[in-house]
Scaffold this motif. Structure first.
Motif, PDB file in Angstrom:
ATOM      1  N   LYS A   1       7.661  23.581 -60.234  1.00  0.00           N
ATOM      2  CA  LYS A   1       7.889  24.802 -61.011  1.00  0.00           C
ATOM      3  C   LYS A   1       9.382  25.010 -61.223  1.00  0.00           C
ATOM      4  O   LYS A   1      10.203  24.365 -60.609  1.00  0.00           O
ATOM      5  CB  LYS A   1       7.323  26.039 -60.293  1.00  0.00           C
ATOM      6  CG  LYS A   1       5.848  25.979 -59.997  1.00  0.00           C
ATOM      7  CD  LYS A   1       5.019  25.967 -61.255  1.00  0.00           C
ATOM      8  CE  LYS A   1       3.546  25.748 -60.948  1.00  0.00           C
ATOM      9  NZ  LYS A   1       2.793  25.357 -62.092  1.00  0.00           N
ATOM     10  N   ARG A   2       9.721  25.976 -62.089  1.00  0.00           N
ATOM     11  CA  ARG A   2      11.113  26.346 -62.322  1.00  0.00           C
ATOM     12  C   ARG A   2      11.397  27.666 -61.599  1.00  0.00           C
ATOM     13  O   ARG A   2      10.598  28.595 -61.649  1.00  0.00           O
ATOM     14  CB  ARG A   2      11.392  26.503 -63.814  1.00  0.00           C
ATOM     15  CG  ARG A   2      12.869  26.727 -64.116  1.00  0.00           C
ATOM     16  CD  ARG A   2      13.144  26.748 -65.601  1.00  0.00           C
ATOM     17  NE  ARG A   2      12.719  25.547 -66.288  1.00  0.00           N
ATOM     18  CZ  ARG A   2      13.431  24.411 -66.363  1.00  0.00           C
ATOM     19  NH1 ARG A   2      14.598  24.331 -65.775  1.00  0.00           N
ATOM     20  NH2 ARG A   2      12.965  23.382 -67.049  1.00  0.00           N
ATOM     21  N   VAL A   3      12.536  27.750 -60.950  1.00  0.00           N
ATOM     22  CA  VAL A   3      12.938  28.968 -60.257  1.00  0.00           C
ATOM     23  C   VAL A   3      13.457  29.964 -61.292  1.00  0.00           C
ATOM     24  O   VAL A   3      14.322  29.630 -62.102  1.00  0.00           O
ATOM     25  CB  VAL A   3      14.028  28.673 -59.206  1.00  0.00           C
ATOM     26  CG1 VAL A   3      14.525  29.956 -58.562  1.00  0.00           C
ATOM     27  CG2 VAL A   3      13.511  27.711 -58.156  1.00  0.00           C
TER      28      VAL A   3
ATOM     29  N   LEU B   1      11.708  33.078 -53.223  1.00  0.00           N
ATOM     30  CA  LEU B   1      11.938  32.632 -54.600  1.00  0.00           C
ATOM     31  C   LEU B   1      10.829  33.166 -55.487  1.00  0.00           C
ATOM     32  O   LEU B   1       9.732  33.451 -55.018  1.00  0.00           O
ATOM     33  CB  LEU B   1      11.877  31.104 -54.707  1.00  0.00           C
ATOM     34  CG  LEU B   1      12.784  30.250 -53.868  1.00  0.00           C
ATOM     35  CD1 LEU B   1      12.370  28.783 -53.999  1.00  0.00           C
ATOM     36  CD2 LEU B   1      14.207  30.436 -54.318  1.00  0.00           C
TER      37      LEU B   1
ATOM     38  N   VAL C   1       8.892  31.664 -58.908  1.00  0.00           N
ATOM     39  CA  VAL C   1       8.789  30.438 -59.711  1.00  0.00           C
ATOM     40  C   VAL C   1       7.823  30.643 -60.864  1.00  0.00           C
ATOM     41  O   VAL C   1       6.913  31.469 -60.800  1.00  0.00           O
ATOM     42  CB  VAL C   1       8.350  29.233 -58.852  1.00  0.00           C
ATOM     43  CG1 VAL C   1       9.375  28.912 -57.777  1.00  0.00           C
ATOM     44  CG2 VAL C   1       6.981  29.456 -58.240  1.00  0.00           C
TER      45      VAL C   1
ATOM     46  N   ASP D   1       1.430  30.175 -60.825  1.00  0.00           N
ATOM     47  CA  ASP D   1       2.785  30.347 -60.312  1.00  0.00           C
ATOM     48  C   ASP D   1       2.955  31.722 -59.681  1.00  0.00           C
ATOM     49  O   ASP D   1       1.966  32.365 -59.324  1.00  0.00           O
ATOM     50  CB  ASP D   1       3.806  30.089 -61.431  1.00  0.00           C
ATOM     51  CG  ASP D   1       3.473  30.826 -62.713  1.00  0.00           C
ATOM     52  OD1 ASP D   1       3.075  32.009 -62.640  1.00  0.00           O
ATOM     53  OD2 ASP D   1       3.603  30.223 -63.796  1.00  0.00           O
ATOM     54  N   SER D   2       4.186  32.204 -59.547  1.00  0.00           N
ATOM     55  CA  SER D   2       4.457  33.478 -58.879  1.00  0.00           C
ATOM     56  C   SER D   2       3.778  34.661 -59.558  1.00  0.00           C
ATOM     57  O   SER D   2       3.608  35.708 -58.936  1.00  0.00           O
ATOM     58  CB  SER D   2       5.964  33.726 -58.787  1.00  0.00           C
ATOM     59  OG  SER D   2       6.546  32.885 -57.814  1.00  0.00           O
TER      60      SER D   2
END
Length: 165
Positions: free
Chosen positions: A99-101, A130, A132, A142-143
């Motif tokens: 994933k991307r932060v 974090l 993500v 994801d988050s």
């Protein structure tokens, strides 16, 4: 004289073994599965990942997330009828995700775009956490679904994509 000749190759093998141990401890190779990081990364892409605790918003990371619940919050593409398959697999109860932060400790909590974070206390991402997101949010788990990624769930940062084998 013979002893010296025997020790040199043994010490070289020891140095090689120590180097390989260090590389495995500091780096890993991850393979992307699924469309959640498209168009940046595609299923089958291999990544060199550096194990580290330092991360910035914008970096692509590998995180370890517990298996999803039986019905609610399943990753995209996994039907509720497949929920038993998730539990029956011989994995240790978690998935590695790429994933991307989007936010690190001290950044504002992105509540509007992340339903799982709407009711968390505090205005900023807590220490050692974090947020993500997949680059293809329509197909990403994801988050938005599971909330913060804790520091013990963070594996490392992508260094680069590796050439196809």
């Amino acid at each position: 004289m013979k002893i010296g000749k025997l020790l040199l190759p043994a010490s070289g093998l020891l140095a090689l073994g120590m180097s390989l141990w260090w590389l495995r401890r500091c780096y890993l190779v991850a393979t992307v599965e699924g469309p959640s990081m498209e168009p940046t990364l595609r299923s089958g892409d291999r990544l060199l990942v550096r194990r580290t605790r330092r991360v910035r918003a914008g970096q692509i990371v590998v995180v370890k997330i517990p298996n999803p619940p039986a019905v609610d919050g399943l990753p995209p593409g996994l039907d509720p009828g497949d929920a038993d398959k998730v539990r029956e697999r011989s994995d240790p109860g978690w998935h590695l995700l790429v994933k991307r932060v989007v936010a690190v400790a001290g950044d504002p909590v992105p509540r509007r775009a992340f339903p799982a974070l709407r009711d968390v206390p505090g205005a900023v991402v807590p220490p050692r956490a974090l947020v993500v997101l997949g680059d293809n949010p329509d197909t990403s788990w994801d988050s938005r679904d599971f909330g913060f990624v804790r520091d013990d769930q963070f594996i490392g940062v992508m260094v680069r994509a590796l050439p196809s084998a």
